[in-house]
Design an enzyme around this catalytic site. Structure first.
Site, short mmCIF file in Angstrom:
data_model
loop_
_atom_site.label_atom_id
_atom_site.label_comp_id
_atom_site.label_asym_id
_atom_site.label_seq_id
_atom_site.Cartn_x
_atom_site.Cartn_y
_atom_site.Cartn_z
N CYS A 137 0.82 -1.22 0.00
CA CYS A 137 0.00 0.00 0.00
C CYS A 137 0.85 1.27 0.00
O CYS A 137 0.32 2.36 -0.13
CB CYS A 137 -0.93 -0.02 1.19
SG CYS A 137 -1.86 -1.56 1.30
N ASN A 169 -9.84 -0.54 1.96
CA ASN A 169 -8.42 -0.44 1.67
C ASN A 169 -8.20 -0.71 0.18
O ASN A 169 -8.40 -1.83 -0.28
CB ASN A 169 -7.66 -1.45 2.54
CG ASN A 169 -6.16 -1.38 2.35
OD1 ASN A 169 -5.67 -0.78 1.40
ND2 ASN A 169 -5.43 -2.01 3.25
N HIS A 196 -2.55 6.60 4.08
CA HIS A 196 -3.09 5.38 3.48
C HIS A 196 -4.31 4.94 4.28
O HIS A 196 -4.28 4.89 5.50
CB HIS A 196 -2.03 4.29 3.48
CG HIS A 196 -2.60 2.94 3.19
ND1 HIS A 196 -3.37 2.69 2.09
CD2 HIS A 196 -2.52 1.77 3.88
CE1 HIS A 196 -3.74 1.42 2.10
NE2 HIS A 196 -3.25 0.84 3.18
O1 UT7 Z 1 -2.66 -2.27 4.19
C1 UT7 Z 1 -2.46 -3.38 5.01
C2 UT7 Z 1 -3.63 -4.34 4.91
N1 UT7 Z 1 -4.05 -4.86 6.16
C3 UT7 Z 1 -4.51 -4.13 7.20
O2 UT7 Z 1 -4.52 -2.94 7.20
C4 UT7 Z 1 -4.99 -4.90 8.40
C5 UT7 Z 1 -4.58 -4.27 9.71
N2 UT7 Z 1 -5.30 -4.91 10.80
C6 UT7 Z 1 -6.57 -4.64 11.06
O3 UT7 Z 1 -7.16 -3.81 10.43
C7 UT7 Z 1 -7.24 -5.41 12.16
O4 UT7 Z 1 -6.28 -6.22 12.84
C8 UT7 Z 1 -8.40 -6.30 11.66
C9 UT7 Z 1 -9.56 -5.41 11.21
C10 UT7 Z 1 -7.94 -7.18 10.53
C11 UT7 Z 1 -8.91 -7.19 12.79
O5 UT7 Z 1 -9.25 -6.40 13.92
P1 UT7 Z 1 -8.74 -6.83 15.37
O6 UT7 Z 1 -9.34 -5.91 16.33
O7 UT7 Z 1 -7.25 -6.90 15.33
O8 UT7 Z 1 -9.40 -8.26 15.51
P2 UT7 Z 1 -8.70 -9.63 15.88
O9 UT7 Z 1 -7.71 -10.03 14.87
O10 UT7 Z 1 -8.29 -9.57 17.28
O11 UT7 Z 1 -9.93 -10.64 15.72
C12 UT7 Z 1 -11.04 -10.59 16.58
C13 UT7 Z 1 -12.06 -11.67 16.23
C14 UT7 Z 1 -11.45 -13.03 15.87
O12 UT7 Z 1 -12.26 -13.99 16.49
P3 UT7 Z 1 -11.76 -14.76 17.84
O13 UT7 Z 1 -10.51 -15.45 17.42
O14 UT7 Z 1 -11.54 -13.66 18.83
O15 UT7 Z 1 -12.90 -15.65 18.12
C15 UT7 Z 1 -11.67 -13.13 14.37
O16 UT7 Z 1 -11.87 -14.46 13.95
O17 UT7 Z 1 -12.82 -11.27 15.10
C16 UT7 Z 1 -12.94 -12.37 14.18
N3 UT7 Z 1 -13.10 -11.84 12.83
C17 UT7 Z 1 -14.30 -11.50 12.32
N4 UT7 Z 1 -15.55 -11.56 12.82
C18 UT7 Z 1 -16.55 -11.11 12.04
C19 UT7 Z 1 -12.15 -11.58 11.91
N5 UT7 Z 1 -12.71 -11.09 10.79
C20 UT7 Z 1 -14.04 -11.02 11.02
C21 UT7 Z 1 -15.14 -10.60 10.25
N6 UT7 Z 1 -16.38 -10.66 10.80
N7 UT7 Z 1 -15.01 -10.12 9.01
#
Ligand code: UT7
Length: 328
Positions: free
Chosen positions: A115, A285, A255
């Site tokens: 990105c 994104n 970004h």
């Molecule tokens: O340009 C670079 C591209 N990538 C990024 O910018 C990603 C950067 N990271 C983020 O934006 C965040 O880490 C995320 C939005 C991807 C995730 O947010 P988070 O607050 O870090 O959540 P997490 O990884 O702690 O996950 C929390 C829970 C998980 O469930 P468990 O394991 O706690 O039961 C995931 O399985 O949320 C679950 N989960 C979802 N639930 C509903 C992950 N994706 C989803 C979804 N819908 N789409």
């Protein structure tokens, strides 16, 4: 105002189809509430089946030429940033060159630059303009929704398709490039990326059967932490290089990955809400297209006045990061 190296025209292309979070809930176990709370994203654009990366890139390029009142013949070189190319080889820039009608000028991709690709490409273009007096067309384009796994809720809801472009060269009245900085931490290259299709993991029937040919690898939390840190640090670095302070900056155009990342960067830099441009809610994104689309919209919405200092900052796979200070 005298001549200096800067942005002489800006353009964007956004595919027509808008996809809501509720629509994603039909594909994966997710909800509008989860996506909005964790990312701030409400909608994203999805390219039409008949569109490919070069189509998006070409439309943004033509818009940037028109914005700067340029003809194709005025362009000396093309650099295109993307992680989601038209084909594996040759590069997308070659397809765009032929269709834009610019003649046999050199062109190349900054491929896999994550990105941060567009801001890196702007800096490359600036040095080409400085060294050789060239007028360089810079494009950031992503058609990521076609290469990601639509069944992986951890990643699919985050992204959208778009393209943005800028003409870089010397000219009076341009958006002046004051300073730029960039960096890479290659030790983190396996934390975020599209891994299938290279020599390490060629696409095989077996991988396709398991849906692994579209595997977007991502450790969300690590990416989140590094994005906040690197975008903040790069911002301070580029300000120091230009010899100005954050108080002098009218608007930061970062970004657009996640609203929480943007809020954390704003908090680190001590910026109030109105000094950070945010459109991630609308487009998600869009990778290399994110910064030029945000910059174009900020200008379009009248958020930038003549004389304003505007700071671009970006982070992505690699990990790569880059920042640039502009004067409108
Ligand atoms: O340009 C670079 C591209 N990538 C990024 O910018 C990603 C950067 N990271 C983020 O934006 C965040 O880490 C995320 C939005 C991807 C995730 O947010 P988070 O607050 O870090 O959540 P997490 O990884 O702690 O996950 C929390 C829970 C998980 O469930 P468990 O394991 O706690 O039961 C995931 O399985 O949320 C679950 N989960 C979802 N639930 C509903 C992950 N994706 C989803 C979804 N819908 N789409």
């Amino acid at each position: 105002m005298g001549d200096f190296i800067g942005l002489l025209g800006l353009g964007v292309y956004l595919p027509e189809r808008v996809m809501t979070n509720d629509e994603w809930a039909e594909y994966v176990d997710t909800s509008d509430d989860w996506i909005v709370a964790r990312t701030g994203i409400h909608t994203r654009r999805i390219a039409a089946d008949e569109e490919s990366t070069a189509d998006l890139a070409l439309a943004a390029a033509q818009a940037a030429l028109a914005d700067g009142a340029f003809e194709p013949a005025d362009i000396d070189e093309i650099v295109l940033a993307t992680d989601t190319p038209e084909v594996f080889a040759p590069d997308t820039a070659a397809y765009v060159q032929a269709r834009l009608g610019v003649g046999h000028i050199p062109c190349y991709d900054l491929a896999g630059s994550g990105c941060a690709g567009f801001v890196l490409a702007l800096d490359v273009a600036r040095s080409r303009a400085l060294a050789d007096g060239r007028r360089v067309l810079v494009i950031g384009v992503e058609l990521i929704t076609r290469l990601m796994n639509w069944k992986d809720r951890n990643t699919c809801v985050l992204f959208g398709d778009a393209a943005g472009a800028a003409v870089v060269g010397s000219g009076a009245g341009a958006i002046e490039i004051l300073a730029a900085t960039a960096g890479t931490d290659g030790a983190k290259s396996d934390i975020l990326g599209l891994e299938a299709g290279g020599t390490r993991l060629p696409i095989t029937m077996e991988r396709v059967r398991h849906g692994l040919h579209k595997n977007l690898v991502m450790d969300g939390r690590e990416v989140f932490r590094e994005a906040v840190r690197r975008m903040s640090e790069a911002s301070l670095q580029v300000l120091a290089k230009a010899g100005v302070s954050m108080d002098d900056v009218a608007l930061v155009v970062p970004h657009q990955a996640n609203l929480r990342i943007l809020n954390a960067v704003a908090a680190r830099l001590g910026l109030s809400e109105e000094r950070v441009f945010i459109n991630v809610q609308e487009y998600g994104n869009t990778g290399s297209a994110s910064v030029p689309v945000a910059l174009w919209e900020a200008r379009d919405q009248g958020r930038i006045k003549p004389g304003d200092l505007v700071l671009l900052t970006a982070f992505g796979a690699g990990f790569h990061w880059a920042a640039m200070l502009l004067r409108f």
